[in-house]
Design a protein around this motif. Structure first.
Motif, short mmCIF file in Angstrom:
data_model
loop_
_atom_site.label_atom_id
_atom_site.label_comp_id
_atom_site.label_asym_id
_atom_site.label_seq_id
_atom_site.Cartn_x
_atom_site.Cartn_y
_atom_site.Cartn_z
N VAL A 1 -3.79 4.06 -1.31
CA VAL A 1 -3.92 3.30 -2.33
C VAL A 1 -3.26 1.90 -2.38
CG1 VAL A 1 -3.76 5.17 -4.28
CG2 VAL A 1 -1.69 3.88 -3.57
N GLN B 1 -3.87 -0.17 -9.89
CA GLN B 1 -4.10 0.23 -8.56
C GLN B 1 -5.38 0.38 -8.02
OE1 GLN B 1 -2.45 4.33 -7.82
NE2 GLN B 1 -4.13 5.27 -8.76
N ARG B 2 -5.79 0.14 -6.76
CA ARG B 2 -7.13 0.44 -6.14
C ARG B 2 -6.79 1.63 -5.45
NH1 ARG B 2 -11.80 -2.38 -5.43
NH2 ARG B 2 -11.03 -4.38 -6.20
N VAL B 3 -7.74 2.56 -5.55
CA VAL B 3 -7.69 3.73 -4.51
C VAL B 3 -8.79 3.32 -3.50
CG1 VAL B 3 -8.27 6.24 -4.00
CG2 VAL B 3 -7.43 5.40 -6.40
N CYS C 1 3.52 5.97 -6.33
CA CYS C 1 3.04 6.37 -4.99
C CYS C 1 4.42 6.26 -4.03
CB CYS C 1 1.98 5.54 -4.28
SG CYS C 1 2.52 3.92 -3.76
N THR D 1 0.80 -1.21 0.01
CA THR D 1 0.04 -0.14 -0.06
C THR D 1 0.88 1.17 0.09
OG1 THR D 1 -0.22 -0.04 2.47
CG2 THR D 1 -1.93 -1.19 1.11
#
Length: 231
Positions: A95, A113-115, A71, A15
């Protein structure tokens, strides 16, 4: 002989944190984000795959390119980016790093990615945000949104924080900065899933819009009455 990077196979996806601007499609049917650097030309959804901003036919993250999502590991490092004038209206994103990634000292460059959570800072007036409203700029087909309090929304195109989360989907959680970030839900929140803070924010936003419309009607009524007396 090719230099191969060390491979990682973590039990859980890594993350990280980043900043981005919230965006709303021109027809109001889609919500997502746009980056603050080169990737800003390519708005993305809550769950999305990276694309090479240079149009090259390789799969991000390519070692000899700087394409892919980016990120940082440290939340404080991402928050520091919000201090600059051009990034004051951006959201802080939590994320989940999916797919192939390249690890750097400060963060990741990765393919998918997943927010999980988006934190909205205060309104420009300093009050806590209850909505994301038209920021006055955008990308082709997309309006940029910025944090707004109930008093500053007025007649601008806007979505409440919970409304933006529902439209973006994929279990996204949107909170006002300083609120505890909850874990993402498996499904987008429905109207019955809203908690007290979300309902209070929705009510404040609706009241602000109602007050604005009543003010406009009163002005129009006054002009009409004045015209009748002069005639």
């Amino acid at each position: 002989m090719r230099l191969r990077l060390p491979e990682e196979r973590p039990a859980e996806p890594p993350t990280g944190y980043k900043i981005a601007h919230a965006v709303l499609s021109q027809d109001g049917t889609r919500a997502g984000f746009t980056g603050v650097s080169l990737g800003g030309a390519l708005p993305y959804g809550v769950l999305d795959d990276a694309a090479c901003v240079y149009g090259r036919r390789h799969r991000p993250p390519a070692r000899l390119c700087d394409c892919g999502f980016h990120c940082v590991h440290d939340r404080a490092a991402a928050e520091a980016l919000l201090c600059t004038a051009e990034h004051r209206a951006a959201l802080l994103l939590d994320v989940c790093v999916l797919g192939a990634y390249i690890r750097f000292e400060r963060g990741f460059r990765y393919a998918r990615q997943r927010v999980r959570t988006a934190a909205a800072g205060p309104c420009a007036c300093g009050s806590a945000a209850v909505a994301l409203a038209d920021a006055g700029w955008g990308r082709p087909g997309w309006r940029a949104l910025a944090s707004a309090c109930a008093g500053c929304v007025r007649g601008r195109t806007s979505l409440s924080l919970a409304g933006f989360a529902r439209l973006a989907g994929e279990g996204l959680r949107v909170v006002a900065s300083g609120a505890a970030a909850a874990a993402p839900r498996a499904e987008p929140a429905g109207d019955d899933d809203l908690g007290v803070p979300e309902l209070v924010a929705e009510a404040a936003l609706l009241q602000a819009r109602l007050d604005w419309f009543q003010t406009q009607l009163a002005r129009l009524g006054g002009r009409g009455a004045g015209g009748a007396e002069q005639g």
